[in-house]
Design an enzyme around this catalytic site. Structure first.
Site, PDB file in Angstrom:
ATOM      1  N   GLU A  40      -4.477   1.640  -9.091  1.00  0.00           N
ATOM      2  CA  GLU A  40      -3.051   1.431  -8.797  1.00  0.00           C
ATOM      3  C   GLU A  40      -2.327   1.044 -10.083  1.00  0.00           C
ATOM      4  O   GLU A  40      -2.457  -0.084 -10.560  1.00  0.00           O
ATOM      5  CB  GLU A  40      -2.921   0.336  -7.738  1.00  0.00           C
ATOM      6  N   HIS A  69      -7.321  -7.538   0.666  1.00  0.00           N
ATOM      7  CA  HIS A  69      -8.158  -8.088  -0.410  1.00  0.00           C
ATOM      8  C   HIS A  69      -9.159  -9.024   0.274  1.00  0.00           C
ATOM      9  O   HIS A  69      -8.822  -9.645   1.295  1.00  0.00           O
ATOM     10  CB  HIS A  69      -7.374  -8.976  -1.374  1.00  0.00           C
ATOM     11  N   GLU A 102       2.539   2.875  -6.444  1.00  0.00           N
ATOM     12  CA  GLU A 102       3.440   1.932  -5.750  1.00  0.00           C
ATOM     13  C   GLU A 102       4.863   2.116  -6.251  1.00  0.00           C
ATOM     14  O   GLU A 102       5.108   2.185  -7.462  1.00  0.00           O
ATOM     15  CB  GLU A 102       2.958   0.493  -5.977  1.00  0.00           C
ATOM     16  N   ASP A 111       8.763  -7.607  -9.505  1.00  0.00           N
ATOM     17  CA  ASP A 111       8.232  -6.908  -8.344  1.00  0.00           C
ATOM     18  C   ASP A 111       8.660  -7.633  -7.065  1.00  0.00           C
ATOM     19  O   ASP A 111       7.980  -8.538  -6.615  1.00  0.00           O
ATOM     20  CB  ASP A 111       6.698  -6.916  -8.494  1.00  0.00           C
ATOM     21  N   ASP A 135       1.558   2.779  -2.154  1.00  0.00           N
ATOM     22  CA  ASP A 135       1.989   1.476  -1.664  1.00  0.00           C
ATOM     23  C   ASP A 135       3.497   1.537  -1.530  1.00  0.00           C
ATOM     24  O   ASP A 135       4.223   1.714  -2.516  1.00  0.00           O
ATOM     25  CB  ASP A 135       1.575   0.355  -2.627  1.00  0.00           C
ATOM     26  N   ASP A 139       2.990  -2.316   1.140  1.00  0.00           N
ATOM     27  CA  ASP A 139       2.784  -3.439   0.219  1.00  0.00           C
ATOM     28  C   ASP A 139       4.164  -4.076   0.013  1.00  0.00           C
ATOM     29  O   ASP A 139       4.783  -3.957  -1.043  1.00  0.00           O
ATOM     30  CB  ASP A 139       2.193  -2.932  -1.103  1.00  0.00           C
ATOM     31  N   ASP A 179      -7.793 -12.337   1.287  1.00  0.00           N
ATOM     32  CA  ASP A 179      -6.779 -12.335   2.353  1.00  0.00           C
ATOM     33  C   ASP A 179      -7.450 -12.612   3.698  1.00  0.00           C
ATOM     34  O   ASP A 179      -6.856 -13.217   4.584  1.00  0.00           O
ATOM     35  CB  ASP A 179      -6.096 -10.957   2.493  1.00  0.00           C
ATOM     36  N   HIS A 195       6.256  -0.371  -8.790  1.00  0.00           N
ATOM     37  CA  HIS A 195       5.518  -0.330 -10.060  1.00  0.00           C
ATOM     38  C   HIS A 195       6.060   0.801 -10.934  1.00  0.00           C
ATOM     39  O   HIS A 195       6.153   0.670 -12.152  1.00  0.00           O
ATOM     40  CB  HIS A 195       4.028  -0.116  -9.816  1.00  0.00           C
TER      41      HIS A 195
HETATM   42  C1  XUL Z   1       0.499  -6.121  -6.911  1.00  0.00           C
HETATM   43  C2  XUL Z   1       0.000  -5.130  -5.951  1.00  0.00           C
HETATM   44  C3  XUL Z   1      -1.279  -5.472  -5.243  1.00  0.00           C
HETATM   45  C4  XUL Z   1      -2.179  -4.310  -5.053  1.00  0.00           C
HETATM   46  C5  XUL Z   1      -3.539  -4.654  -4.482  1.00  0.00           C
HETATM   47  O1  XUL Z   1       1.704  -5.765  -7.520  1.00  0.00           O
HETATM   48  O2  XUL Z   1       0.626  -4.125  -5.705  1.00  0.00           O
HETATM   49  O3  XUL Z   1      -0.971  -6.069  -4.037  1.00  0.00           O
HETATM   50  O4  XUL Z   1      -1.601  -3.371  -4.197  1.00  0.00           O
HETATM   51  O5  XUL Z   1      -4.229  -5.541  -5.262  1.00  0.00           O
HETATM   52 CO    CO Z   2       0.291  -2.560  -4.406  1.00  0.00          CO
END
Ligand code: XUL
Ligand code: CO
Length: 442
Positions: A238, A107, A274, A313, A302, A345, A110, A277
């Site tokens: 995402e 990001h 992800e 999470d 991810d 991630d 970051d 998620h």
């Molecule tokens: C949050 C998440 C983020 C995204 C990028 O749950 O997964 O880190 O991957 O913004």
């Molecule tokens: Co993510």
């Protein structure tokens, strides 16, 4: 890969992580990830395309709602924000090159701390973009995707692209513009939108229809800007169902695909799925993968895992071979990622405080995926897994069934077929047999 360190070596005593095979007793070696080993027609590194996540590995301090930072990073000490960011980039490239992984993701915030001044932020990000570019050239490491953090700053507490305040939305746009510029300058292969706070806490104060239209318009404008400026990669959405908002608009794969279709974004956008998620949405990760693949939209993933006792999470590093093998079966059969790869991630635990812990975490994740890839390929090649699934649908080879599938047979024809055939035979789904296949090949 050439190890790239800065003025200081941050992970002194840890050398390049090499493939040593499953029999090694070296905890700082790969047992399964032999990057050039060909599996299912191409080298492992091309199937897996691993990426290190900047935010967890170089910014994640271990702080939680109950306590202060436990990871005191050597690269986080310089009082000058740009110098500190350069130290962090040095640490990042040292870790990535020692792990011998091909990609990283970030990001904007970051990479370098942001202020409330848009022009100053742009200047800082541009300075660091030049610095990262040089490191990429020296090492051969590439940017899998960039993104903008549109959820941490106070101004985004009611959303970014879906904020009821247009003034906030415009700040988000400025941030995405700069993050796109950085991604393009670094040759980033993709750009991610995770809808951090794009959702609502209460419908009592929310015009959901209008907010979703704003989100679509924001994505269209971002796409248009990036294309105009030479970005040829893919945009990823995402999905996540909740956290931080009670309801996120990008709830899961099906929801996002419907949204992309409704707003004519299917040509430019795919999905970045992800693991945890998916779990939070009440699905398995395998389910989300299959949904995306069936729509031709599996862009990237991810990698992490949740904790089955918790409903949030936890972003732990992936280690569950059984689940990963099921995932790799789907990814292999689907032909792999469209443009993306496997981004860790994931974060080490608050009490994992040795400098080597971040290496063990990545080695474990990398090896778990490599082993799952090899196992899944063997299952597809040697077992009757595919055959059993095909045979389950064998009855659709008769003419009436074919006519049904192509829309030519209606209820009358189906009724006549049912009468002619009589009561259907009882047929097993053979789930336990199939579950055993996975364990037998591991
Ligand atoms: C949050 C998440 C983020 C995204 C990028 O749950 O997964 O880190 O991957 O913004
Ligand atoms: Co993510």
């Amino acid at each position: 890969m050439k190890i790239i360190t800065g003025k200081k070596e941050f992970f002194a005593g840890i050398d390049a992580i090499k493939f040593e095979g499953p029999r090694t007793d070296n905890p700082l070696a790969y047992r399964w990830y032999d990057e050039n080993k060909v599996v299912a027609g191409k080298p492992m590194k091309e199937w897996l395309r691993f990426a290190v996540a900047y935010w967890h590995s170089f910014n994640g301090t271990g702080a939680d709602p109950f306590g202060e930072a436990t990871h005191i990073f050597e690269w986080d000490k310089n009082a000058d924000p740009v110098a500190r960011a350069k130290d962090k980039a040095d640490a990042a490239f040292e870790l990535i090159t020692k792990l011998n992984l091909p990609y990283y993701c970030f990001h904007d915030v970051d990479v370098v701390d942001y202020t409330n001044d848009i022009a100053e932020n742009e200047k800082r990000l541009q300075t660091l973009t030049q610095y990262l570019k040089q490191k990429q050239e020296e090492s051969g490491v590439k940017l899998l995707w960039g993104t903008a953090n549109l959820f941490s700053h106070r101004r985004y507490m009611n959303g970014a692209a879906t904020n009821p305040d247009f003034h906030v939305l415009s700040h988000a746009a400025a941030q995405v513009k700069a993050a796109l510029d950085a991604t393009i300058a670094l040759g980033g292969e993709n750009y991610v939108f995770w809808g951090g706070r794009e959702g609502y806490m209460s419908l009592l104060n929310t015009d959901m229809k209008r907010e979703k239209e704003h989100l679509a318009r924001f994505l269209q404008a971002s796409r248009d800007y990036a294309r105009k400026n030479g970005f040829t990669g893919t945009f990823f959405i995402e999905p996540k169902p909740c956290e931080p908002t009670k309801h996120q608009y990008d709830y899961d794969a099906e929801t996002v695909i419907g949204f992309l279709r409704q707003y004519d974004l299917l040509n430019d956008f795919k999905l970045n799925l992800e693991v945890n998620h998916a779990t939070l949405a009440g699905h398995t990760f395998q389910h989300e993968l299959q949904v995306a693949i069936d729509a031709g939209l599996l862009g990237s993933m991810d990698a992490n895992r949740g904790d089955y006792q918790n409903g949030w999470d936890t972003d732990q590093f992936p280690t569950n071979l059984n689940e990963l093998t099921e995932a790799m079966l789907i990814i292999l059969e689907g032909g792999g990622f469209k443009g993306g790869g496997i981004n860790f991630d994931a974060k080490i635990r608050r009490n994992s405080t040795d400098p080597a812990d971040i290496f063990y975490a990545h080695i474990g994740g990398v090896d778990s995926f490599a082993r799952a890839l090899i196992t899944a390929d063997e299952i597809l090649e040697k077992s009757d897994y595919r055959k059993i699934r095909q045979e389950r649908y064998a009855s659709f080879s008769v003419d009436t069934a074919k006519a049904f599938e192509s829309g030519k047979a209606g209820l009358e024809e189906l009724r006549a077929f049912a009468i002619a055939q009589g009561e259907p035979a009882v047929r097993s789904g053979r789930q336990e047999y199939l579950e055993n296949i996975i364990n037998n090949y591991l």
